[in-house]
Scaffold this active site. Structure first.
Site, short mmCIF file in Angstrom:
data_model
loop_
_atom_site.label_atom_id
_atom_site.label_comp_id
_atom_site.label_asym_id
_atom_site.label_seq_id
_atom_site.Cartn_x
_atom_site.Cartn_y
_atom_site.Cartn_z
N SER A 105 -46.60 -18.98 3.84
CA SER A 105 -46.73 -20.16 4.67
C SER A 105 -48.16 -20.70 4.59
CB SER A 105 -46.30 -19.85 6.11
OG SER A 105 -46.11 -21.02 6.86
N HIS A 131 -37.41 -20.13 6.15
CA HIS A 131 -38.84 -19.99 5.96
C HIS A 131 -39.30 -18.57 6.29
CE1 HIS A 131 -43.02 -21.31 5.74
NE2 HIS A 131 -43.26 -20.72 6.88
N ASP A 165 -35.63 -24.15 4.05
CA ASP A 165 -36.99 -24.32 4.57
C ASP A 165 -37.53 -25.71 4.27
OD1 ASP A 165 -39.64 -24.06 5.34
OD2 ASP A 165 -40.16 -22.66 3.74
#
Length: 309
Positions: A146, A269, A239
């Site tokens: 991320s 995600h 995601d």
């Protein structure tokens, strides 16, 4: 390890979404919630942890039971505001074990208390100090998920631009690498059970501050991809942040670089964080570690005899 049905996990994540999306919930509470999510990743037996400080930045050192050599530097996710080195110990222990390395998890400064470029400069300082302490870049990989994935890519660009030795490879898990579309509020809505574009639209300007969100240090998709180490990318089909990886892939291809992109349909995600309870996550972490290891061995075939830093 026990397996939990992905539908159950998806439901649990969706139930947490209103709290993560709420502007009324303070960042401290959201950080505690993320600690609970990341703590679901239990480290393999025999893993040892040690707290340390490198270049003034607190770090967690991770030593899997059967590490053979080399070092993984892991930059945790959390929208540059959440997540922690301590909370990511379990996931990183699994990834390091799969790669056969020891690991270092820096606790970089988070927003809103600290904004760009503080975290990036801290990571340059940590990497530089590790080099001074004997780290071999040819047996080192840098990875992150991320925001940590975006920071990993920004770090690699900065190391190249400043003439510092590059690591052997980069690993990007669901990288958040285009904050500009979040500032502009144009990120698409997909089926992710937790992440909404409204969340990234909140986190992005807090991190960017007064800087141009298209600066490569903030949004590395807009940077020069030439001369970077080989990159391994994992994305999830549900995601909304997965569009960033598509841009990275196109830019690396245009620059003549090396990138392997593994896509996981019907997952969300950072599903890798469920490595202890989701079979697909366990396999993905194993695959990522093995891929990073292969890139190290291409440069340094005798890595098994190289001591970790």
């Amino acid at each position: 390890m026990r397996n939990i049905d992905r539908g159950v996990i998806r439901t649990c994540l969706r139930s947490a979404r209103p709290l993560f999306a709420s502007h009324r919930v303070p960042v401290g509470t959201k950080r505690l919630m993320v600690e609970m999510v990341t703590a679901a990743a239990r480290p393999p037996r025999g893993t040892r942890f040690e707290r340390d400080t490198v270049a003034g930045v607190p770090v967690v050192r991770v030593r899997p039971a059967h590490a053979t050599g080399g070092t993984l530097i892991y930059l945790h996710g959390g929208g540059y505001a959440l997540g922690s080195a301590k909370g990511y110990r379990g996931l990183v222990a699994h990834l390091a074990a799969a790669a056969g390395t020891a690991a270092v998890i820096p606790a970089y400064s988070r927003s809103p208390e600290s904004r760009y470029p503080i975290a990036l400069e801290e990571m340059v300082a940590v990497y530089s100090r590790l080099l001074d302490d004997g780290l071999d870049p040819n047996t080192t990989v840098v990875a992150g998920d991320s925001a940590g994935g975006g920071l990993t890519l920004a770090l690699a660009m900065t190391l190249r631009d400043r003439g510092l030795p590059a690591p052997a490879a980069l690993g990007l898990i669901c990288p958040w690498a285009d904050l500009a579309i979040d500032v502009d509020r144009t990120r698409p809505v997909l089926r992710d059970p937790l992440i909404l574009p409204s969340m990234t639209a909140e986190w992005a300007p807090r991190y960017a501050g007064q800087h141009d969100p298209r600066s490569p240090g903030i949004s590395p998709v807009y940077g020069d991809m030439a001369g970077l180490p080989p990159i391994v990318v994992h994305t999830a089909g549900d995601d909304p942040i997965s569009v960033d990886a598509e841009k990275i892939e196109a830019a690396v291809a245009a620059a003549g670089g090396v990138l392997d992109h593994l896509r996981f349909d019907d997952l969300w995600h950072d599903f890798h964080l469920q490595v202890s309870i989701l079979a697909e996550a366990r396999q993905a972490v194993t695959d990522l570690g093995a891929a990073l290891r292969r890139h190290v061995l291409k440069i340094h075939p005798d890595t098994a005899q190289v001591a970790s830093t």
